[in-house]
Motif scaffolding. Structure first.
Motif, PDB file in Angstrom:
ATOM      1  N   ASP A   1       0.832  -1.207   0.000  1.00 33.23           N
ATOM      2  CA  ASP A   1       0.000   0.000   0.000  1.00 33.23           C
ATOM      3  C   ASP A   1       0.865   1.256   0.000  1.00 33.23           C
ATOM      4  OD1 ASP A   1      -2.308  -1.505  -0.035  1.00 33.23           O
ATOM      5  OD2 ASP A   1      -2.651  -1.372   2.131  1.00 33.23           O
ATOM      6  N   THR A   2       1.915   1.238   0.785  1.00 32.34           N
ATOM      7  CA  THR A   2       2.832   2.387   0.832  1.00 32.34           C
ATOM      8  C   THR A   2       3.521   2.579  -0.511  1.00 32.34           C
ATOM      9  OG1 THR A   2       3.199   2.046   3.195  1.00 32.34           O
ATOM     10  CG2 THR A   2       4.835   3.365   2.014  1.00 32.34           C
TER      11      THR A   2
ATOM     12  N   ASP B   1       0.939   3.942  -2.950  1.00 32.60           N
ATOM     13  CA  ASP B   1       0.596   5.335  -2.641  1.00 32.60           C
ATOM     14  C   ASP B   1       1.687   6.280  -3.124  1.00 32.60           C
ATOM     15  OD1 ASP B   1      -1.807   4.598  -1.520  1.00 32.60           O
ATOM     16  OD2 ASP B   1      -1.169   4.915   0.572  1.00 32.60           O
TER      17      ASP B   1
ATOM     18  N   ILE C   1       0.228   9.875  -4.124  1.00 36.82           N
ATOM     19  CA  ILE C   1      -0.634  10.168  -2.979  1.00 36.82           C
ATOM     20  C   ILE C   1       0.208  10.621  -1.782  1.00 36.82           C
ATOM     21  CG2 ILE C   1      -2.267   9.125  -1.328  1.00 36.82           C
ATOM     22  CD1 ILE C   1      -3.140   7.301  -3.710  1.00 36.82           C
TER      23      ILE C   1
END
Length: 166
Positions: free
Chosen positions: A116-117, A120, A125
Motif C-alpha cells: 500500500d505504501t 501510494d 498520494i
C-alpha cells in the motif's frame, strides 16, 4: 554456500529465469528466499490460486553466492526499505529498465505488509519522505531474484522439494 527456498505448486528442479511474471519487484527472474517459512507461505498462496488439485511445494537449493559475487556478475543488495529500493521496485513493476541493470538482486519484498505504501508513493498520494517514514517501521522480508540464467546453471544446486501441508 547459502540455502535458499522457492515456493510454488510444482517442484522446480531446473529453474528458468524467463518463465515468471515480468512486472514484479525485481523484474522477471527466478525468486528465492532464505526464509523457509516465507517460501511455505508463498507456496500455499500460489497453490490456492492454481486450484484444488495442486499442492504447495517448497524446493530447496544451495547457492554459491560468494563465487557469484566474485565472478564479475552484477549483484545488487538492498539492505533496507530505502528510496533506492522503492524507486527500483516501482520501475521494475512498471516494466522499466531497472530490471536489466543487474544479474541478481537481493532485498525486501513488496508484500501485503508494504505494498500500500509503495502504491501510494507510485501514484503520487504520498511523498518519498512519507513513504520512507512508513516503511521504516515495516519488518523487511527477504528475496533474491536471479535474472541471469548463467547463475542458475553454474551456481544454484537443487537439493529437494517438499509438499507443504495447507
Amino acid at each position: 554456500m547459502i540455502t535458499l527456498y522457492h515456493g510454488s505448486y510444482i517442484a522446480v528442479a531446473a529453474p528458468l529465469v524467463g518463465l515468471g511474471r515480468k512486472k514484479v519487484d525485481f523484474g522477471q527472474g527466478f525468486y528465492l528466499t532464505n526464509l523457509h517459512e516465507q517460501a511455505k507461505s508463498w507456496a500455499v498462496t500460489i497453490a490456492e490460486r492454481k486450484g484444488r488439485n495442486t499442492h504447495p511445494i517448497v524446493s530447496a537449493y544451495t547457492l554459491d553466492y560468494t563465487l557469484v559475487k566474485t565472478d564479475g556478475f552484477r549483484v545488487k543488495v538492498f539492505d533496507s526499505y530505502d528510496l533506492e529500493w522503492l524507486e527500483h521496485v516501482i520501475d521494475c513493476r512498471r516494466g522499466g529498465e531497472s530490471q536489466k541493470q543487474y544479474d541478481i538482486v537481493e532485498g525486501g519484498v513488496a508484500n501485503d505488509n508494504v505494498i500500500d505504501t509503495v502504491e501510494d508513493y507510485e501514484n503520487g498520494i504520498i511523498t518519498a519522505e512519507q513513504a520512507l517514514g512508513q516503511l521504516r517501521y515495516k519488518k523487511v522480508n527477504h528475496q533474491i531474484c536471479i535474472l541471469n540464467q548463467e547463475i542458475i546453471d553454474k551456481y544454484l544446486t537443487f537439493i529437494n522439494s517438499e509438499i507443504v501441508p495447507r
